[in-house]
Design a protein around this motif. Structure first.
Motif, PDB file in Angstrom:
ATOM      1  N   ILE A   1      -8.007   0.491  -3.303  1.00 41.40           N
ATOM      2  CA  ILE A   1      -8.438  -0.009  -1.992  1.00 41.40           C
ATOM      3  C   ILE A   1      -9.188   1.056  -1.192  1.00 41.40           C
TER       4      ILE A   1
ATOM      5  N   LYS B   1       0.011   4.422  -0.770  1.00 38.33           N
ATOM      6  CA  LYS B   1      -0.649   5.725  -0.580  1.00 38.33           C
ATOM      7  C   LYS B   1       0.191   6.654   0.292  1.00 38.33           C
TER       8      LYS B   1
ATOM      9  N   VAL C   1       0.849  -1.199   0.000  1.00 40.21           N
ATOM     10  CA  VAL C   1       0.000   0.000   0.000  1.00 40.21           C
ATOM     11  C   VAL C   1       0.884   1.248   0.000  1.00 40.21           C
TER      12      VAL C   1
ATOM     13  N   THR D   1       2.521   0.461   6.092  1.00 44.63           N
ATOM     14  CA  THR D   1       3.545   0.881   7.033  1.00 44.63           C
ATOM     15  C   THR D   1       4.660  -0.154   7.253  1.00 44.63           C
TER      16      THR D   1
HETATM   17  C1  LIG Z   1      -3.873   2.462   4.340  1.00 46.96           C
HETATM   18  C2  LIG Z   1      -4.596   1.207   4.120  1.00 46.96           C
HETATM   19  C3  LIG Z   1      -3.974  -0.036   4.342  1.00 46.96           C
HETATM   20  C4  LIG Z   1      -2.548  -0.191   4.859  1.00 46.96           C
HETATM   21  O1  LIG Z   1      -2.463   0.162   6.188  1.00 46.96           O
HETATM   22  P1  LIG Z   1      -1.102  -0.104   7.028  1.00 46.96           P
HETATM   23  O2  LIG Z   1      -1.569  -0.130   8.428  1.00 46.96           O
HETATM   24  O3  LIG Z   1      -0.184   1.018   6.728  1.00 46.96           O
HETATM   25  O4  LIG Z   1      -0.572  -1.409   6.604  1.00 46.96           O
HETATM   26  C5  LIG Z   1      -4.712  -1.177   4.067  1.00 46.96           C
HETATM   27  N1  LIG Z   1      -5.976  -1.114   3.606  1.00 46.96           N
HETATM   28  C6  LIG Z   1      -6.602   0.054   3.375  1.00 46.96           C
HETATM   29  C7  LIG Z   1      -7.989   0.048   2.871  1.00 46.96           C
HETATM   30  C8  LIG Z   1      -5.933   1.252   3.628  1.00 46.96           C
HETATM   31  O5  LIG Z   1      -6.580   2.407   3.409  1.00 46.96           O
END
Ligand SMILES: *Cc1c(COP(=O)(O)O)cnc(C)c1O
Length: 226
Positions: A84, A39, A37, A216
């Protein structure tokens, strides 16, 4: 080895370990797809992740994905991008162009608009239905008791649904929600399950996740917004 390479290796090892219980192999690690992820992550970290060989990424905003991935897509033809985050109907056209999988189908109106746009672009993007397993008022997703009717609607409209996705409530044991999502998927004959993030993917793997969405733990903390 870069931090990113190191993180990737650690997460992969954790996936492998989560596939074993009491020395018995309960899942195949290859059946668990790691969605990195990206983002809000700085572009340098994404380049490092690409250098480390990772090709499957998740973004939660269409606009941000367009800005950073449009060029990279041409450079890396084997790239796979998952949406996502919530999809607004006015972003559907870009989303269908940009993404290989849309994980967040969550309302009838979106189904209609997606089907129309996919026909227009002649590009049929497989989708997941997001399920609001905790029935939280502020969270997107189809309520569990409405899932059957919603899947029927998707089928009638001609939208290809390959699996279910959930984001468990923060204050409840995630494993309960993962097991519930797995049960719903089995009931409806759906193969793919997108569940588990940095904090809980090791719980999601033994419960049947085929896609885990990890930010993360792979990239480090997201820089805080200005
Ligand atoms: C940001 C996000 C993640 C990843 O989250 P982390 O805790 O950084 O691994 C996973 N799924 C969705 C839908 C997110 O928005």
């Amino acid at each position: 080895m870069s931090d990113i390479q190191n993180n990737l290796q650690i997460v992969r090892e954790k996936i492998s370990k989560a596939c074993v219980r009491n020395k018995e192999q309960i899942r195949k690690a290859d059946d668990v797809n790691l969605v990195a992820v990206s983002k809000k992550q700085p572009i340098e970290r994404i380049h490092q992740m690409l250098d480390a060989g990772q090709r499957l990424y998740g973004e939660n905003r269409v606009q941000e994905a367009l800005e950073r991935w449009s060029d990279l897509r041409e450079q890396y033809p084997d790239l796979i991008l998952h949406l996502i985050g919530p999809l607004q109907t006015n972003k559907v056209s870009d989303a269908v162009t940009m993404f290989d999988v849309i994980e967040t189908v969550d309302r009838p109106k979106l189904v209609t608009v997606l089907v129309k746009e996919m026909k227009k672009q002649d590009r049929f993007v497989p989708c997941f239905v997001q399920v609001n397993t905790g029935e939280e008022a502020q969270k997107a997703g189809i309520a569990p008791h409405e899932l059957s009717d919603f899947l029927k609607l998707c089928e009638d409209e001609g939208l290809s649904i390959i699996g279910l996705m959930c984001i468990p409530p923060v204050d409840e044991p995630a494993a309960l929600h993962f097991a519930f999502l797995k049960k719903l998927a089995d009931q409806h004959g759906l193969k793919e399950l997108s569940m588990g993030m940095s904090g809980d993917f090791e719980k999601a793997v033994p419960l049947g996740a085929t896609y885990i969405r990890v930010g993360t733990a792979l990239f480090g903390e997201r820089p805080t917004q200005q």
